[in-house]
Motif scaffolding. Structure first.
Motif, PDB file in Angstrom:
ATOM      1  N   ASP A 154      51.803  37.511  13.351  1.00  0.00           N
ATOM      2  CA  ASP A 154      53.104  38.167  13.378  1.00  0.00           C
ATOM      3  C   ASP A 154      54.014  37.456  12.379  1.00  0.00           C
ATOM      4  OD1 ASP A 154      55.123  39.826  14.170  1.00  0.00           O
ATOM      5  OD2 ASP A 154      55.722  38.596  15.878  1.00  0.00           O
ATOM      6  N   ASN A 155      54.091  37.976  11.177  1.00  0.00           N
ATOM      7  CA  ASN A 155      54.919  37.317  10.142  1.00  0.00           C
ATOM      8  C   ASN A 155      55.753  38.355   9.406  1.00  0.00           C
ATOM      9  OD1 ASN A 155      52.919  38.589   8.731  1.00  0.00           O
ATOM     10  ND2 ASN A 155      52.409  36.857   7.403  1.00  0.00           N
ATOM     11  N   PRO A 156      56.666  39.020  10.149  1.00  0.00           N
ATOM     12  CA  PRO A 156      57.446  40.095   9.521  1.00  0.00           C
ATOM     13  C   PRO A 156      58.283  39.587   8.356  1.00  0.00           C
ATOM     14  CG  PRO A 156      58.372  39.482  11.666  1.00  0.00           C
ATOM     15  CD  PRO A 156      57.071  38.760  11.534  1.00  0.00           C
ATOM     16  N   SER A 157      58.397  40.423   7.348  1.00  0.00           N
ATOM     17  CA  SER A 157      59.208  40.088   6.170  1.00  0.00           C
ATOM     18  C   SER A 157      59.467  41.379   5.401  1.00  0.00           C
ATOM     19  CB  SER A 157      58.438  39.100   5.273  1.00  0.00           C
ATOM     20  OG  SER A 157      59.066  39.012   4.009  1.00  0.00           O
ATOM     21  N   ASP A 158      60.596  41.427   4.706  1.00  0.00           N
ATOM     22  CA  ASP A 158      60.887  42.592   3.864  1.00  0.00           C
ATOM     23  C   ASP A 158      60.518  42.314   2.414  1.00  0.00           C
ATOM     24  OD1 ASP A 158      61.893  44.048   5.969  1.00  0.00           O
ATOM     25  OD2 ASP A 158      63.912  43.213   5.734  1.00  0.00           O
ATOM     26  N   GLU A 159      60.131  41.089   2.125  1.00  0.00           N
ATOM     27  CA  GLU A 159      59.843  40.740   0.736  1.00  0.00           C
ATOM     28  C   GLU A 159      58.555  41.399   0.269  1.00  0.00           C
ATOM     29  OE1 GLU A 159      60.023  36.688  -0.512  1.00  0.00           O
ATOM     30  OE2 GLU A 159      61.399  36.207   1.130  1.00  0.00           O
ATOM     31  N   ALA A 160      58.514  41.688  -0.996  1.00  0.00           N
ATOM     32  CA  ALA A 160      57.302  42.276  -1.570  1.00  0.00           C
ATOM     33  C   ALA A 160      56.948  41.508  -2.843  1.00  0.00           C
ATOM     34  CB  ALA A 160      57.524  43.746  -1.891  1.00  0.00           C
ATOM     35  N   CYS A 161      55.692  41.622  -3.251  1.00  0.00           N
ATOM     36  CA  CYS A 161      55.277  40.988  -4.506  1.00  0.00           C
ATOM     37  C   CYS A 161      54.333  41.935  -5.231  1.00  0.00           C
ATOM     38  CB  CYS A 161      54.592  39.640  -4.242  1.00  0.00           C
ATOM     39  SG  CYS A 161      52.985  39.777  -3.444  1.00  0.00           S
TER      40      CYS A 161
END
Ligand SMILES: [Fe+2]
Length: 303
Positions: A6-13
């Motif tokens: 469970d490692n929610p994030s809005d960042e993208a790469c």
């Protein structure tokens, strides 16, 4: 079952950024910090909703994408290659899960996509549901060290649950622990994996299981050396027979030992000679060979 991350994030790469990061850090599932870092980069890549479609279109129209490969057949797209062969090197893969509505499923059948074929893995990998509803799995666990690995052996499978790799769900599949039997998704789905590469993993068994009997069904990763040994023995060369005899009694790999017994048994037309060979296998000190030998001797006695 595989550990849910469970490692929610809005960042993208971008895909190159993810490849670069994994090349630098690798992925070691035995190291929580390494797993967290690899999972974080996989999360960021999964948040990039266009990288896979863009890459595939580029490849289709001849605009690039030559780096990607389908080294595992049409079901998997290798997105990056490890830069070297050191333990802990990692690569990225997209796995494609057709649904019964898809043409390729109808023409090739469920078995072509390993649906319903219970198996473990001899490597650790992270996976995330990237698009589509995702495949479901019946998950089991077992004790790899307690299993010798011959066909028909009780595997001691423990059912955990049925669940789905839904979009965005991330899991760590643990080598030699997690077993799953997959069910096709309701529509075409893709998962993206960070795969750990270990030069020694070819020597560690990956099994297919018979869920009805709860047994090991077969080895899924025969080593090329086993095939070489079988062919050498089948050739009848005396040096090969001498070498195979040594392999049967002393090789560090149980699978090589079993291959030696099977190859030599195949040369014997006389059931009494075959029985004598397998009797030697029973007391060879190798649990895998002993288990297979018992089954062979039972079959020989019955015939
Ligand atoms: Fe699998």
């Amino acid at each position: 079952m595989p550990l849910v991350i469970d490692n929610p994030s809005d960042e993208a790469c971008s895909l190159p950024e993810c490849i670069e990061a994994l090349a630098e850090r690798g992925f070691d599932a035995d190291d929580p910090a390494s797993t967290d870092a690899a999972a974080w980069w996989l999360r960021r890549l999964a948040n990039n909703r266009t990288f896979l479609g863009d890459l595939l279109v580029d490849r289709l129209v001849g605009r690039g994408g030559e780096d990607i490969a389908s080294g595992y057949g049409p079901q998997a797209i290798v997105l990056s290659r490890p830069r070297d062969n050191r333990p802990g090197a990692a690569f990225l893969r997209a796995a494609i899960w057709p649904s019964p509505r898809d043409h390729v499923f109808q023409t090739s059948g469920a078995a072509s996509f390993v649906y319903g074929a219970a198996h473990d893995h001899n490597f650790d990998f992270l996976t995330v549901g990237y698009c589509g509803p995702g495949y479901a799995s019946d998950y089991f666990e077992y004790d790899y060290d307690a299993v010798a690995g011959y066909a028909g052996e009780d595997a001691g499978l423990r059912f955990v649950e049925r669940s789905t790799l839904s979009p965005g769900k991330m899991m760590l599949y643990r080598r030699h622990v997690d077993v799953h039997s997959q069910l096709p998704p309701e529509s075409l789905s893709v998962s993206v994996n960070v795969m750990r590469l270990d030069p020694a993993q070819g020597w560690f068994d990956q099994y297919g299981f018979d869920l009805e009997r709860g047994t090991v069904a077969r080895l899924l990763n025969p080593h090329a050396s086993e095939a070489f040994l079988r062919v050498a023995v089948a050739s009848g060369a005396e040096s090969a027979l001498d070498y195979a005899e040594w392999v049967g009694m002393a090789h560090p790999s149980d699978r090589m030992r079993l291959a030696s017994f099977e190859a030599r048994a195949d040369l014997l037309g006389d059931p009494a000679e075959a029985d004598a060979l397998w009797r030697a296998g029973e007391v060879s000190g190798c649990r895998m060979v002993a288990g297979a030998a018992q089954a062979r001797r039972t079959t020989l006695a019955a015939s």
